[in-house]
Design a protein around this motif. Structure first.
Motif, PDB file in Angstrom:
ATOM      1  N   LEU A  21      28.286 -42.403  -8.947  1.00  0.00           N
ATOM      2  CA  LEU A  21      27.311 -41.546  -8.255  1.00  0.00           C
ATOM      3  C   LEU A  21      25.916 -42.149  -8.426  1.00  0.00           C
ATOM      4  CD1 LEU A  21      28.633 -38.194  -9.833  1.00  0.00           C
ATOM      5  CD2 LEU A  21      29.051 -38.945  -7.485  1.00  0.00           C
ATOM      6  N   HIS A  22      24.950 -41.674  -7.663  1.00  0.00           N
ATOM      7  CA  HIS A  22      23.578 -42.117  -7.899  1.00  0.00           C
ATOM      8  C   HIS A  22      23.156 -41.590  -9.270  1.00  0.00           C
ATOM      9  CE1 HIS A  22      23.407 -43.460  -3.813  1.00  0.00           C
ATOM     10  NE2 HIS A  22      23.641 -42.249  -3.341  1.00  0.00           N
ATOM     11  N   VAL A  23      22.690 -42.467 -10.140  1.00  0.00           N
ATOM     12  CA  VAL A  23      22.399 -42.034 -11.516  1.00  0.00           C
ATOM     13  C   VAL A  23      20.963 -41.489 -11.577  1.00  0.00           C
ATOM     14  CG1 VAL A  23      22.473 -42.644 -13.947  1.00  0.00           C
ATOM     15  CG2 VAL A  23      24.082 -43.703 -12.357  1.00  0.00           C
ATOM     16  N   THR A  24      20.862 -40.212 -11.291  1.00  0.00           N
ATOM     17  CA  THR A  24      19.575 -39.510 -11.249  1.00  0.00           C
ATOM     18  C   THR A  24      19.578 -38.398 -12.301  1.00  0.00           C
ATOM     19  OG1 THR A  24      20.442 -37.849  -9.738  1.00  0.00           O
ATOM     20  CG2 THR A  24      19.529 -39.838  -8.730  1.00  0.00           C
ATOM     21  N   THR A  25      18.465 -37.705 -12.391  1.00  0.00           N
ATOM     22  CA  THR A  25      18.374 -36.585 -13.344  1.00  0.00           C
ATOM     23  C   THR A  25      19.401 -35.503 -13.000  1.00  0.00           C
ATOM     24  OG1 THR A  25      16.611 -35.635 -11.981  1.00  0.00           O
ATOM     25  CG2 THR A  25      15.930 -36.932 -13.877  1.00  0.00           C
ATOM     26  N   GLU A  26      19.621 -35.281 -11.703  1.00  0.00           N
ATOM     27  CA  GLU A  26      20.567 -34.236 -11.286  1.00  0.00           C
ATOM     28  C   GLU A  26      21.997 -34.635 -11.659  1.00  0.00           C
ATOM     29  OE1 GLU A  26      18.269 -35.672  -9.217  1.00  0.00           O
ATOM     30  OE2 GLU A  26      16.813 -34.034  -9.360  1.00  0.00           O
ATOM     31  N   THR A  27      22.306 -35.919 -11.449  1.00  0.00           N
ATOM     32  CA  THR A  27      23.645 -36.405 -11.790  1.00  0.00           C
ATOM     33  C   THR A  27      23.873 -36.326 -13.298  1.00  0.00           C
ATOM     34  OG1 THR A  27      23.630 -37.834  -9.863  1.00  0.00           O
ATOM     35  CG2 THR A  27      25.200 -38.399 -11.591  1.00  0.00           C
ATOM     36  N   ALA A  28      22.820 -36.577 -14.068  1.00  0.00           N
ATOM     37  CA  ALA A  28      22.951 -36.463 -15.529  1.00  0.00           C
ATOM     38  C   ALA A  28      23.358 -35.040 -15.895  1.00  0.00           C
ATOM     39  CB  ALA A  28      21.623 -36.818 -16.192  1.00  0.00           C
ATOM     40  N   GLU A  75      12.834 -40.222  -5.750  1.00  0.00           N
ATOM     41  CA  GLU A  75      13.801 -39.777  -6.760  1.00  0.00           C
ATOM     42  C   GLU A  75      15.039 -39.114  -6.168  1.00  0.00           C
ATOM     43  OE1 GLU A  75      11.656 -37.859 -10.244  1.00  0.00           O
ATOM     44  OE2 GLU A  75      10.017 -38.292  -8.883  1.00  0.00           O
ATOM     45  N   GLY A  76      15.269 -39.330  -4.862  1.00  0.00           N
ATOM     46  CA  GLY A  76      16.415 -38.682  -4.228  1.00  0.00           C
ATOM     47  C   GLY A  76      16.094 -37.232  -3.922  1.00  0.00           C
ATOM     48  N   HIS A  77      17.139 -36.479  -3.577  1.00  0.00           N
ATOM     49  CA  HIS A  77      16.923 -35.076  -3.211  1.00  0.00           C
ATOM     50  C   HIS A  77      16.466 -34.281  -4.429  1.00  0.00           C
ATOM     51  CE1 HIS A  77      19.153 -36.626   0.012  1.00  0.00           C
ATOM     52  NE2 HIS A  77      20.253 -35.914  -0.070  1.00  0.00           N
ATOM     53  N   PRO A  78      15.638 -33.285  -4.197  1.00  0.00           N
ATOM     54  CA  PRO A  78      15.214 -32.421  -5.298  1.00  0.00           C
ATOM     55  C   PRO A  78      16.392 -31.668  -5.928  1.00  0.00           C
ATOM     56  CG  PRO A  78      13.799 -32.132  -3.390  1.00  0.00           C
ATOM     57  CD  PRO A  78      14.961 -32.971  -2.943  1.00  0.00           C
TER      58      PRO A  78
END
Ligand code: ADE
Length: 418
Positions: free
Chosen positions: A50-57, A345-348
């Motif tokens: 997946l895209h490794v973003t804060t949301e994915t974390a 940063e991708g979607h909020p």
């Protein structure tokens, strides 16, 4: 624990941003609280690409809280947030393999590393993991109970695998949930694409001509937000129905070669290949800005642009300027990769909350019901979609009416008319 991370010292900064995002993910918080008690994923090994973003974390941590053993890698070489990787490794103990800007070999070595954990469930965004599993790691297929796919492009690839009879296990198409594409694709892509273009260029949208290629949910979102900022929006679309919709939504619709001559900014969101080609660059004005927000970097023909250029230089972070032989400058953003994650940063989190609630509940569904599922692409069950919508409304403090008995009877009857 194996991992690949740019710099573990970024872990505390990553944790702060992950916590910030979590504040805007109330539906996932509710699901995680239940997962912590019920442990529906106890011992389930999950390979997530997946895209490794804060949301994915936060998604990965919620899966772990439900008992899963999660390993994570990037689903795009440019979408990784390195501080998030550091925090996942150091603070969450989640094996994560992702470095922003990784080359193709390292990208695929990361998918391989995640597959080495011998997963029983896969989570994918674009179907690169599923593709590698079916091509190169077939010995692992027998153990896989099911998977999820996040995005339009991945679902298209999986449906093609199903049609060809090669799909080896059931996959739930998260993208097709209404609580996903109507919100994430429309409002998420709409806002984050503009965010990426702005962060990369600091340009003024008001009064500019923005050409949007593709009028699916992502294109609609991008066009709406660009218009809201005062841009004159032109839509290029091959599907007559969608083109008609764009006309009646108030946009100028024209063939892409005509748009090429008048646009200031060009954004591809089609999911298809070779949308902006040499003949388009041929016609573009000096200073044109070209970006992609579709999943793969195939929508802009970058080799053709490079061929046409006498010179190429990096002028700002995320902006490479191609100076053509006739002196015109064309600015390519984010190497033609999805600009919302490459330069922003991708979607909020507020919108990823719904997509990832669908993910959490769908993984739970696969684990509980894998035996009943066939080797097919499945829709997210209606009850999950409805539950995510209701929870989202409730967490937003929005109440709605219920049908009265008389209204229900009326809707169920045919006798009453004029
Ligand atoms: N896709 C688009 N935006 C995203 C985000 N913030 N996190 C994960 N995947 C995404």
């Amino acid at each position: 624990m194996r991992y690949d991370c740019k710099d573990l010292n970024l872990a505390d900064a990553g944790r702060n941003r992950i916590e910030w995002a979590w504040e805007s993910m109330p539906v996932c918080r509710i699901i995680r609280a239940r997962f912590e008690k019920e442990k529906p994923l106890e011992g389930v090994r999950i390979a997530a690409c997946l895209h490794v973003t804060t949301e994915t974390a936060n998604l990965a941590a919620a899966l772990k809280a439900g008992g899963a053993e999660v390993a994570l890698c990037a689903s795009n070489p440019l979408s990784t947030q390195d501080d998030v990787v550091a925090s996942l490794v150091r603070h969450e103990g989640i094996p994560t393999f992702a470095v922003k800007g990784e080359d193709g070999d390292r990208y695929y070595s990361h998918i391989k590393a995640v597959l080495d954990t011998k997963p029983v469930v896969t989570m994918d965004d674009g179907a690169d993991l599923v593709s590698m599993l079916h091509k190169d790691r077939r010995e692992l297929l027998a153990a896989i109970r099911g998977g999820t796919e996040e995005t339009t492009t991945g679902v298209i690839r999986l449906r093609s695998m199903e049609r060809s009879g090669v799909l080896a296990y059931p996959v739930i198409a998260i993208n097709d949930a209404e609580t996903k594409h109507l919100f994430d694709n429309r409002y998420g892509t709409g806002q984050s694409t503009i965010d990426g273009i702005l962060r990369a260029t600091n340009m003024l949208f008001a009064g500019s001509r923005v050409v949007v290629f593709g009028y699916g949910w992502c294109g609609r979102g991008t066009a709406t937000r660009a218009k809201g900022m005062g841009a004159n929006v032109i839509v290029c679309e091959v599907d007559p129905l969608k083109a008609l919709e764009a006309v009646m939504d108030g946009y100028t619709v024209m063939p892409s070669l005509d748009a090429a001559a008048v646009g200031d900014v060009f954004v591809t969101v089609t999911g298809d290949t070779s949308i902006i080609r040499a003949e388009h660059f041929e016609r573009m004005k000096n200073g044109a800005i070209v970006a992609n927000s579709g999943h793969f970097n195939v929508e802009i023909d970058i080799p053709a642009l490079a061929e046409m250029a006498a010179e190429k230089r990096s002028v700002r972070e995320s902006v490479v300027q191609y100076v053509l032989k006739d002196g015109r400058k064309i600015n390519l953003l984010g190497e033609g990769r999805l600009i919302n994650l490459a330069a922003a940063e991708g979607h909020p989190a507020m919108v990823m909350d719904m997509s990832f609630a669908d993910q959490l509940l769908s993984v739970e569904h696969i684990v509980a019901d894998a035996a009943k599922l066939e080797k097919k692409v499945y829709a997210v069950p209606r009850e999950i979609d409805a539950m995510v919508a209701s929870l989202k409304l409730a967490t937003m403090g929005v109440r709605i009416d219920e049908l009265t008995d008389k209204q229900k009877r009326y809707l169920a009857s045919w006798e009453e008319g004029t």
